[in-house]
Write a protein that holds these residues in place. Structure first.
Motif, PDB file in Angstrom:
ATOM      1  N   ASP A 100      35.185  33.647  28.011  1.00  0.00           N
ATOM      2  CA  ASP A 100      35.892  34.180  26.837  1.00  0.00           C
ATOM      3  C   ASP A 100      35.633  35.686  26.692  1.00  0.00           C
ATOM      4  OD1 ASP A 100      36.943  31.719  26.277  1.00  0.00           O
ATOM      5  OD2 ASP A 100      35.588  31.283  24.599  1.00  0.00           O
ATOM      6  N   PHE A 101      34.434  36.096  27.009  1.00  0.00           N
ATOM      7  CA  PHE A 101      34.094  37.520  26.932  1.00  0.00           C
ATOM      8  C   PHE A 101      34.967  38.332  27.888  1.00  0.00           C
ATOM      9  CE2 PHE A 101      31.718  41.119  28.687  1.00  0.00           C
ATOM     10  CZ  PHE A 101      31.375  41.824  27.549  1.00  0.00           C
ATOM     11  N   TYR A 102      35.034  37.919  29.134  1.00  0.00           N
ATOM     12  CA  TYR A 102      35.808  38.691  30.122  1.00  0.00           C
ATOM     13  C   TYR A 102      37.305  38.593  29.854  1.00  0.00           C
ATOM     14  CZ  TYR A 102      31.633  39.732  32.798  1.00  0.00           C
ATOM     15  OH  TYR A 102      30.407  40.222  33.180  1.00  0.00           O
ATOM     16  N   ARG A 103      37.744  37.403  29.456  1.00  0.00           N
ATOM     17  CA  ARG A 103      39.173  37.236  29.174  1.00  0.00           C
ATOM     18  C   ARG A 103      39.582  38.091  27.981  1.00  0.00           C
ATOM     19  NH1 ARG A 103      41.144  31.869  30.338  1.00  0.00           N
ATOM     20  NH2 ARG A 103      39.051  31.251  29.692  1.00  0.00           N
ATOM     21  N   GLY A 104      38.748  38.071  26.960  1.00  0.00           N
ATOM     22  CA  GLY A 104      39.082  38.810  25.747  1.00  0.00           C
ATOM     23  C   GLY A 104      39.041  40.316  25.948  1.00  0.00           C
ATOM     24  N   LEU A 105      38.023  40.761  26.634  1.00  0.00           N
ATOM     25  CA  LEU A 105      37.843  42.206  26.793  1.00  0.00           C
ATOM     26  C   LEU A 105      38.847  42.796  27.784  1.00  0.00           C
ATOM     27  CD1 LEU A 105      36.186  44.717  26.102  1.00  0.00           C
ATOM     28  CD2 LEU A 105      34.580  44.073  27.914  1.00  0.00           C
ATOM     29  N   PHE A 106      39.028  42.121  28.904  1.00  0.00           N
ATOM     30  CA  PHE A 106      39.832  42.708  29.982  1.00  0.00           C
ATOM     31  C   PHE A 106      41.234  42.113  30.093  1.00  0.00           C
ATOM     32  CE2 PHE A 106      35.388  43.259  31.582  1.00  0.00           C
ATOM     33  CZ  PHE A 106      35.381  44.637  31.537  1.00  0.00           C
ATOM     34  N   GLU A 107      41.479  41.006  29.370  1.00  0.00           N
ATOM     35  CA  GLU A 107      42.755  40.296  29.494  1.00  0.00           C
ATOM     36  C   GLU A 107      43.003  39.844  30.933  1.00  0.00           C
ATOM     37  OE1 GLU A 107      45.614  42.893  27.637  1.00  0.00           O
ATOM     38  OE2 GLU A 107      44.644  42.691  25.676  1.00  0.00           O
ATOM     39  N   PHE A 108      41.935  39.456  31.600  1.00  0.00           N
ATOM     40  CA  PHE A 108      42.062  38.928  32.965  1.00  0.00           C
ATOM     41  C   PHE A 108      42.770  37.572  32.922  1.00  0.00           C
ATOM     42  CE2 PHE A 108      37.890  41.139  34.464  1.00  0.00           C
ATOM     43  CZ  PHE A 108      38.596  42.276  34.817  1.00  0.00           C
ATOM     44  N   LYS A 109      43.549  37.335  33.935  1.00  0.00           N
ATOM     45  CA  LYS A 109      44.218  36.036  34.110  1.00  0.00           C
ATOM     46  C   LYS A 109      43.288  35.097  34.886  1.00  0.00           C
ATOM     47  CE  LYS A 109      47.954  34.174  36.986  1.00  0.00           C
ATOM     48  NZ  LYS A 109      48.907  34.581  38.051  1.00  0.00           N
ATOM     49  N   ALA A 110      43.145  33.863  34.402  1.00  0.00           N
ATOM     50  CA  ALA A 110      42.303  32.888  35.094  1.00  0.00           C
ATOM     51  C   ALA A 110      43.114  32.165  36.161  1.00  0.00           C
ATOM     52  CB  ALA A 110      41.720  31.892  34.106  1.00  0.00           C
ATOM     53  N   LEU A 111      42.624  32.199  37.384  1.00  0.00           N
ATOM     54  CA  LEU A 111      43.256  31.467  38.489  1.00  0.00           C
ATOM     55  C   LEU A 111      42.727  30.043  38.551  1.00  0.00           C
ATOM     56  CD1 LEU A 111      42.930  34.296  41.177  1.00  0.00           C
ATOM     57  CD2 LEU A 111      44.996  33.654  39.927  1.00  0.00           C
ATOM     58  N   VAL A 112      41.481  29.878  38.130  1.00  0.00           N
ATOM     59  CA  VAL A 112      40.860  28.560  37.978  1.00  0.00           C
ATOM     60  C   VAL A 112      40.142  28.602  36.646  1.00  0.00           C
ATOM     61  CG1 VAL A 112      38.991  27.051  38.774  1.00  0.00           C
ATOM     62  CG2 VAL A 112      40.524  28.111  40.445  1.00  0.00           C
ATOM     63  N   ASP A 113      40.220  27.496  35.907  1.00  0.00           N
ATOM     64  CA  ASP A 113      39.558  27.437  34.606  1.00  0.00           C
ATOM     65  C   ASP A 113      39.017  26.028  34.448  1.00  0.00           C
ATOM     66  OD1 ASP A 113      38.759  27.592  31.967  1.00  0.00           O
ATOM     67  OD2 ASP A 113      40.490  28.767  31.345  1.00  0.00           O
ATOM     68  N   SER A 114      37.792  25.827  34.877  1.00  0.00           N
ATOM     69  CA  SER A 114      37.188  24.496  34.861  1.00  0.00           C
ATOM     70  C   SER A 114      35.803  24.590  34.237  1.00  0.00           C
ATOM     71  CB  SER A 114      37.091  23.953  36.288  1.00  0.00           C
ATOM     72  OG  SER A 114      35.954  24.497  36.959  1.00  0.00           O
ATOM     73  N   PRO A 115      35.177  23.461  33.950  1.00  0.00           N
ATOM     74  CA  PRO A 115      33.813  23.503  33.400  1.00  0.00           C
ATOM     75  C   PRO A 115      32.800  24.057  34.400  1.00  0.00           C
ATOM     76  CG  PRO A 115      34.843  21.371  32.975  1.00  0.00           C
ATOM     77  CD  PRO A 115      35.727  22.085  33.947  1.00  0.00           C
ATOM     78  N   ARG A 116      33.164  24.082  35.669  1.00  0.00           N
ATOM     79  CA  ARG A 116      32.265  24.586  36.717  1.00  0.00           C
ATOM     80  C   ARG A 116      32.471  26.062  36.994  1.00  0.00           C
ATOM     81  NH1 ARG A 116      33.125  25.337  42.197  1.00  0.00           N
ATOM     82  NH2 ARG A 116      31.291  25.179  43.539  1.00  0.00           N
ATOM     83  N   LEU A 117      33.729  26.505  36.876  1.00  0.00           N
ATOM     84  CA  LEU A 117      34.104  27.840  37.346  1.00  0.00           C
ATOM     85  C   LEU A 117      35.309  28.363  36.600  1.00  0.00           C
ATOM     86  CD1 LEU A 117      34.357  30.188  39.479  1.00  0.00           C
ATOM     87  CD2 LEU A 117      35.719  28.611  40.861  1.00  0.00           C
ATOM     88  N   GLY A 120      36.794  53.077  22.822  1.00  0.00           N
ATOM     89  CA  GLY A 120      37.289  52.550  21.569  1.00  0.00           C
ATOM     90  C   GLY A 120      37.415  51.036  21.574  1.00  0.00           C
ATOM     91  N   ARG A 121      37.903  50.500  22.668  1.00  0.00           N
ATOM     92  CA  ARG A 121      38.082  49.052  22.743  1.00  0.00           C
ATOM     93  C   ARG A 121      36.732  48.325  22.674  1.00  0.00           C
ATOM     94  NH1 ARG A 121      42.014  45.429  23.990  1.00  0.00           N
ATOM     95  NH2 ARG A 121      41.321  43.492  24.963  1.00  0.00           N
TER      96      ARG A 121
END
Lengths: 155, 155
Positions: free
Chosen positions: B26-43, B98-99
């Motif tokens: 959530d930190f990386y997604r929120g800050l950088f707006e990165f797209k997740a290629l895999v989103d699992s409980p492991r990775l 600023g961000r």
């Protein structure tokens, strides 16, 4: 108010922490023929594909902040069998297999990805898991002309 | 007989190990707006600049080899305040400052490099040291037209 993130242009540096920075640096230099941008008892910084830097730090030498007239670099450290992946061209996979064998580096695993990419896995002297991956791991080689595929072709 | 290394095309993946993969992702997604290629409980695997992948693993979930019909991915793991650096354009440095402030992410250090680059340092939820670096850290911005400088300009 929308607050879009400015773009991230790329992954510039990744870091490893070595029990013996000389031994680990020799491994990467010998295997990949990477050029060292910095070569000190604290850090060997390797240029990768002229656009990234692989940082090999002496473990314990980066725990404290570096503070000087230019600013502050906060402390960092790491342990464990860290993991990084480097892109290679599909046409170089067998050459890499041969080069690893010739240098006595055991291939610990291989994986064939659904999109057609292939990965070879081996360990560096600290146990880090190094992966050499051909195009078609995350993106399909069909997406020709993308940065990834061009990069893996050496473009 | 000379045995040159086939070229490495780029740094494809770097890895982090999270106490709570959801929180760190959530930190990386929120800050950088990165797209997740895999989103699992492991990775959670984030696409970076359409050509790299930032792997955020749940700590403890990668200790063992993965073995299936496609092959073997050897085990790996990590701890500590790992370090990675992402490239940004020089013109985005103040926007990033600023961000970070707007999102309550404390800048723990700043550094002005001899070649003109500037770095901002902050921590992710696991204490990893994340750096945002403008051109002129390892290479000089004068070397215009190189992959690094073009990448940092978003070319």
């Amino acid at each position: 108010m929308p607050d879009p993130a400015p773009p991230i242009a790329g992954l510039l540096e990744t870091s490893l922490y070595a029990d013996d920075v000389r031994r680990t640096a020799d491994f990467y230099r010998g295997l990949f023929e990477f050029k060292a941008l910095v070569d000190s008892p604290r850090l060997v910084a390797f240029e990768v594909a002229k656009k990234h830097v692989l940082l090999v730090f002496q473990r314990g030498a980066t725990d404290d902040d570096v503070v000087d007239a230019r600013g502050t670099i906060p402390g960092h450290d790491g342990s464990g069998r860290l993991h990084l992946a480097l892109s290679i061209a599909a046409s170089d996979l067998e050459a890499w297999r041969g080069r690893l064998a010739n240098r006595g580096v055991a291939i610990e695993g291989e994986y064939g990805w659904p999109r057609g990419g292939k990965s070879l896995y081996f360990r560096d002297p600290d146990g880090a898991l190094v992966e050499l991956a051909t195009p078609g791991l995350w993106w399909t080689p069909v997406r020709a002309g993308t940065a990834v595929d061009n990069a893996a072709r050496g473009a």
